[in-house]
Design an enzyme around this catalytic site. Structure first.
Site, PDB file in Angstrom:
ATOM      1  N   ASP A 126      35.621  56.259 114.864  1.00  0.00           N
ATOM      2  CA  ASP A 126      34.502  55.823 114.039  1.00  0.00           C
ATOM      3  C   ASP A 126      34.995  55.731 112.592  1.00  0.00           C
ATOM      4  OD1 ASP A 126      31.823  55.301 113.242  1.00  0.00           O
ATOM      5  OD2 ASP A 126      31.598  57.402 112.687  1.00  0.00           O
ATOM      6  N   THR A 148      32.927  50.579 114.415  1.00  0.00           N
ATOM      7  CA  THR A 148      31.940  50.977 113.413  1.00  0.00           C
ATOM      8  C   THR A 148      30.728  50.061 113.466  1.00  0.00           C
ATOM      9  OG1 THR A 148      31.576  51.287 111.038  1.00  0.00           O
ATOM     10  CG2 THR A 148      33.103  49.556 111.675  1.00  0.00           C
ATOM     11  N   GLY A 149      29.620  50.551 112.957  1.00  0.00           N
ATOM     12  CA  GLY A 149      28.408  49.738 112.855  1.00  0.00           C
ATOM     13  C   GLY A 149      28.304  49.013 111.531  1.00  0.00           C
TER      14      GLY A 149
END
Length: 1210
Positions: free
Chosen positions: A414, A689-690
């Site tokens: 992440d 990742t967002g």
């Protein structure tokens, strides 16, 4: 009686409706509702006892035995033991039963002790006192006696005894603060809200007078989801219906903070609480080493069956001759001769199986378990992985995957909170094209109150000024931040103090929100508090503005935005919305979109986190419609989330864009060095990742995942809109394969200099298209294979705009690709849990987003930088140690049982044992067990500093290198060779025999009494010394513990043999080993024979290692040589002054090397004795001793005396 009531009674009592309906009805305080309401039907729910233990006093033995015998190895030895009991076998049942009993007993004691600790913890929890309301009075009773429907009072700093619906608190606004550190690890304070109609009940009498029923969903484990509604009966009017959500639910295990007391009603108790439902363990993960071990066991089982089958056939071939029936001392009875031939053959086959069954190492499993369990403490004890800032150290949640840390090929990480600090700092905001930066530096001077500094064009006009203030109000109102009065003696984890002198701290589970509120405060607008449902802010003129909070449209990872509906003091109703740019821009109909988008993209490229802010005014009719829509969705018990999402979608539209914010999330310390080291180790690193693409790409450049020379390839929605997915994939495929030509890029060639360096960027929408089945019915596997081929040829991959489930999809896609690489996922938040559970190894970072990731992971670390040592050092050592353990166990058991197989050719296949029963029993559990266990815990083939300095050594053990078939076959043939040496070496020593005057058979060549047990004891003695010294030769890291265990185990064997054969034991009916060992050692040639046989057995392995080290050295072996050379150069001996002609100085070599002629001086440095040769004039340094390797005569672990050589006299 009403028929409907009868039907209800029958359905609930006879059909057990509560077991299958989706909701339950709870009567608050066990009171019947007023007449006219639904009939009162008591329901049965479990009590409040928590049971985390697995066993009881009565079921421990049968349940534990059942679980242990589900393991194939244990079940196999149980069958062998039963066969020995049933039929006449050559060995005693004790030889199989005792080791099996030892393994089963040790495991049962370990599991029983662990379960006893769980029982103690359960009893302490179940017997703690709880206050509840009964007949308007406060009563104390044990926690286990609580029932669903009881009204409970909890005081500050107490833990909630069960899952409660929050009714009221001592606060006037009906709120309370809670920490859930024991549930999800989040130490920040969360605010929960009492039911609107009950928050005014502050006394026991008030609460006891409440008439209400609660309808809610059946228990489920999601900590963050709850659906229910409460019906409050006031007089004879229709009940008031209020929705209940997770903000009204107080979970068992959470702790009440900053609130004097609260009242709540129990809705889930005991094992139905969300905490208990989360007790269930994660799916079992198995390491590659364990899989290899099981395959090798199957191979050895096939070898065992083959041996038994060959001996059975040869026995009947041997006995087919008329005079080769059973020997005279073992004649069969007439009834035995009349038995069916096939039955006799099957019985003999089973007897041979029993005779050779020791080739399967029964004690290997328990040794491996002990090695994993004890070895896991080395991670927990590692001081280098302790973080002083947070006071956290590494955690080991499972020890089953230790060696898998040394086999990782892909890392999925992440970004926020993992690669970055998740410590947000407000940088700037852009309002309609005007940029505002707090504390701007101008000509080297800091301008502290530089609010409204315009960095693009002229200052905003009157209308722009209104939008500016509206933007700041939106930031101050659209959040879930709580304000706590500053108490210098009260330390709160997570919040940060506001930058000015105002005595308040902001508390939020999201660091972004705290950073935004603090940043706007520096620009003139200060959020003060939420009181009585009114939000108060302080504007630039130091006037307090009050806004009534009407509705909160909560943030979720799907919408990627949140909104609030507020009413100003003038009666105007606003909807303020903030969220990701991809979520806000499509819903905007007005505003300077292009200017704001340009600034957002620029900030993203610089690696800043951006949010967009929009608003709209609501007329009363619009608000009423929205309120009704939200209320209908909130009180729904079925599909509430779906209905709320539809309502949010309907309300959050036709917005007016105000501006955007930029927040900096700094890169973690040594994150770039860690990624660089992992890539040098041959590990591919993917970032999932967002965040938006530009922000994530900037972070990847900063942490050296992408280099300036990296050619970025995009597989994004924008590219797919321009071309079809098929065309984009084939174009990328041709690009990455063009430079490679016909070569296939290896998994570990990510940093290869002779290939072009590519980096791939893919977003969530493009991944969905790749994973989505084709509409024409064709398989999407071609797209997936093409995508995987592109990824294999890229040194790094960035996946942005990823939903949590998409992260798991990526991991699963790589995990089950044709190479089946070992994957590792690392993250710090709840949105990373799915990929952590999916990967072979899951690592949680103990960060600021809570501990959901750490709780669900296999290992937890304080910072991303600790991943380097965990993999490159601990993982490397774990794999080296356990692979040697597995191969060594198989090797020593081949050495053990192959002479027994050969012996059958010399005893007419009569199933006669070669070794004594005691030796058969104790070989694996006493004589050879401790040395390999200590080796597997302490071996260091190279130093820790070398492994950290040279990450490429990790490649030497990649892809299960030490447990491949080639290595396994080598160890097996080495065992066969040693067994041949043991057997035939001893056989030729006994070749010539004579009969003495007293009838004893003596060997003429070594003058030793000859017999079956003497022969077997000689073979066994050579074998024990050979396998133990083999391990000593493989040991690189010597400590006093190694010396004690290795030489102590050999001494124990000798002492045991002397006692076993030198004393008449009264409990033995016959003692066939009496005086055998002592008489064998009394023969001088026997000592010489043992020494020669041990030497010949070890010679091939030594020669193989020497030749391979010289001709085909591995990177590890080259590093070992360099390390010794560097250590010698740093010694004081290297700097001894030279004299005479050039090249005629002193020669320094270890004292155990051959000495050239000349004068000598003995010296000692770092516990190694050296000889300094003072050569004759003209003698050069070309003596072969000058290049001798380290063969030191002492332990290299002892400390030198003052660090200087100490000369000694000859």
């Amino acid at each position: 009686m009403d028929c409907s009531l009868v039907r209800t009674l029958v359905r609930r009592y006879c059909a057990g409706e509560e077991n299958w309906v989706d909701s339950r009805t709870i009567y608050v305080g066990h009171k019947e509702p007023p007449p006219g309401a639904e009939a009162y039907i008591p329901q049965r729910y479990p009590d409040n006892r928590i049971v985390s233990s697995k066993y009881t006093f009565w079921n421990f033995i049968p349940k534990n035995l059942f679980e242990q015998f589900r393991r194939i190895a244990n079940f196999y030895f149980l069958i062998i033991f039963l066969v020995q009991l049933i039929i006449d076998t050559p060995t005693s049942p004790v030889t199989s039963g005792l080791p099996l009993f030892f393994v089963i007993t040790v495991t049962a004691i370990k599991q029983g002790y662990e379960d006893w600790l769980r029982h103690k913890a359960d009893n302490a929890m179940n017997q703690c006192p709880v206050h509840f309301i009964q007949h308007g009075k406060l009563v104390r009773k044990q926690s286990r006696k609580l029932r669903v429907g009881d009204i409970v009072m909890v005081k500050e700093d107490e833990t909630f005894p069960c899952d409660l619906i929050f009714l009221s608190s001592n606060r006037a606004d009906g709120t309370c603060h809670v920490t859930t550190a024991s549930l999800d690890g989040e130490s920040s304070h969360k605010t929960h809200y009492a039911v609107q109609d009950t928050k005014g009940f502050h006394t026991e009498e008030d609460v006891d007078g409440l008439h209400a029923t609660i309808e809610c969903e059946q228990p489920q484990p999601d900590l963050y989801k709850f659906v229910g509604r409460i019906n409050v009966y006031n007089d004879l009017n229709d009940p008031v219906v209020r929705p209940l959500g997770s903000e009204n639910l107080l979970l068992r295990g959470a702790t009440l903070k900053n609130t004097e007391k609260i009242f709540g009603v129990a809705i889930y108790t005991g094992m139905e609480t969300k905490m208990a439902l989360n007790y269930q363990s994660k799916s079992q993960k198995r390491s590659a080493v364990e899989k290899s071990m099981n395959v090798f066991l199957v191979v050895y089982l096939c070898i065992l069956i083959s041996k038994a089958l060959i001996n059975t056939v040869l026995k009947y071939v041997w006995q087919s001759e008329p005079f080769r029936d059973e020997p005279w001392y073992n004649q069969k009875t007439e009834s035995e001769r009349q038995r069916n031939l096939f039955l006799r053959a099957f019985t003999d086959f089973l007897a041979f199986m029993v005779l050779f069954n020791y080739i399967i190492p029964v004690s290997m499993y328990v040794t491996v378990e002990m090695q994993k369990f004890l070895g896991s403490y080395f991670i927990s004890w590692d001081e280098d992985m302790f973080d002083e800032e947070t006071g956290e150290g590494p955690l080991v949640n499972t020890s089953d995957l230790n060696e898998e840390l040394g086999q990782v090929e892909y890392i999925f990480t992440d970004k926020t909170g993992t690669l970055t600090e998740n410590n947000m700092a407000f940088k700037e905001c852009c309002i309609e094209g005007h940029v505002y930066v707090p504390h701007v530096i101008c000509n080297g001077q800091v301008l502290p109150d530089s609010s409204g500094i315009d960095m693009i064009d002229s200052s905003p006009g009157v209308s722009g000024r209104e939008r500016e203030e509206l933007f700041f109000r939106a930031i101050c109102l659209c959040h879930t931040v709580q304000v706590k009065e500053d108490d210098p003696e009260d330390t709160i984890d997570g919040p940060r103090k506001s930058p000015d002198s105002k005595s308040c701290v902001y508390i939020s589970s999201s660091p972004d929100e705290v950073a935004l509120v603090e940043g706007v405060q520096r620009l003139g607008f200060t959020y003060l508090r939420l009181k009585d449902n009114y939000m108060e802010i302080l504007n630039r003129e130091n006037d307090i503005e009050r806004f009534e909070l009407l509705e909160v449209l909560s943030f979720d990872s799907v919408r990627r935005r949140m909104s609030v509906i507020v009413k100003s003091a003038t009666g105007e109703i606003y909807l303020f919305c903030k969220g990701a740019d991809s979520s806000i821009f499509p819903r905007v109909i007005e505003g300077k979109v292009d200017q704001v988008r340009c600034r957002v993209e620029r900030n993203a490229v610089e690696g800043l986190r951006t949010l967009c802010v929009a608003y709209k005014r609501l007329i009363p009719e619009e608000y009423e419609a929205a309120c009704n829509l939200l209320q209908a969705a909130k009180v729904a018990l079925q599909d509430r989330e779906k209905k709320l999402a539809e309502a949010y979608e309907h309300i959050e539209k036709d917005l007016i864009l105000l501006g955007a914010t930029a927040v900096e999330d700094r890169l973690q310390e040594k994150a770039a060095d860690t990624i660089e080291a992992l890539q040098k180790a041959g590990i591919k690193v993917w970032v999932l990742t967002g965040d938006k693409m530009e922000t994530a790409a900037a972070t990847c450049y900063a942490c050296k995942l992408f280099r300036r020379s990296t050619q970025l390839l995009e597989l994004t929605t924008k590219k797919i809109e321009e071309q079809s997915l098929h065309d984009v994939l084939f174009e990328l495929s041709k690009t990455v394969l063009r430079c490679s030509g016909s070569l296939t890029r290896d998994t570990f060639s990510g940093l290869s200099t002779d290939m072009h360096d590519y980096g791939l960027i893919i977003d969530g929408a493009a991944l969905s298209l790749i994973m989505k089945p084709r509409e024409d019915g064709s398989s999407s596997s071609n797209y997936r294979e093409l995508f995987l081929e592109i990824c294999r040829n890229c040194s790094a991959v960035l996946c942005c705009r990823m939903a949590p489930l998409q992260k798991a999809q990526i991991v699963k896609l790589i995990k089950f690709s044709k190479e089946h690489p070992i994957t590792l996922a690392v993250g710090d938040g709840a949105n990373d849990v799915s990929m952590i559970l999916e990967a072979h190894v899951g690592i949680g970072v103990i960060g600021k987003e809570g501990r959901q990731a750490a709780r669900n992971s296999d290992y937890a670390i304080p910072k991303f930088k600790h991943l380097k040592k965990m993999l490159l050092v601990h993982g490397h050592f774990y794999y080296i140690r356990i692979s040697e353990l597995v191969q060594y166990f198989f090797y020593k058991n081949v050495c053990f049982i192959f002479p027994q197989f050969l012996y059958q050719f010399f005893c007419g296949f009569s199933q006669q044992t070669l070794y004594d029963t005691a030796y058969l029993t104790l070989y694996n559990i006493s004589f050879t067990s401790l040395p390999i266990l200590l080796y597997s815990l302490m071996e260091q083939h190279v130093s820790i500093e070398v492994l950290k300095r040279d990450p490429t050594l990790y490649r030497d053990i990649a892809k299960n290198a030490l447990l491949r078939w080639r290595v396994f076959i080598y160890w097996t043939f080495l065992g066969v060779f040693d067994a041949l040496v043991f057997f035939f070496g001893a056989y030729f020593m006994f070749e010539n025999t004579t009969v003495t005057s007293n009838g004893q058979i003596m060997t003429t060549n070594i003058n030793m009494m000859f017999g079956n047990w003497t022969f077997g004891t000689l073979v066994f003695t050579v074998m024990v010394f050979t396998v133990t010294l083999k391990l000593a030769l493989d040991t690189h890291y010597w400590t006093w513990i190694n010396h004690f265990v290795i030489w102590g185990s050999l001494l124990f064997y000798v002492v045991f043999s002397l006692l076993w054969g030198g004393i008449i034991w009264p409990f033995l009916s016959y003692q066939r080993m009496y005086y055998v060992f002592i008489h064998m050692l009394s023969s001088g040639p026997a000592w010489l024979g043992i020494t020669l046989l041990v030497t010949v057995s070890l010679l091939p392995d030594v020669l193989k290692k020497v030749l391979c080290r010289q001709l085909w050295p591995t990177a590890t072996e080259r590093t070992q040589d360099l390390s010794f050379g560097a250590a010698l150069q740093n010694s004081p001996l290297w700097s001894l002054p030279s004299w005479g002609t050039e090249g005629s100085g002193p020669l320094v070599i270890p004292c155990c090397s051959p000495r050239p002629p000349g004068k000598v001086v003995c010296t000692r440095w770092r516990s190694i004795e050296y000889v300094v040769f003072l050569p004759h004039p003209g003698l050069s340094h070309s003596h072969p001793g000058s290049s001798v390797r380290h063969s030191g005569c002492g332990s290299s672990l002892e400390t030198p005396h003052d660090g200087q050589p100490a000369p000694s006299r000859l």
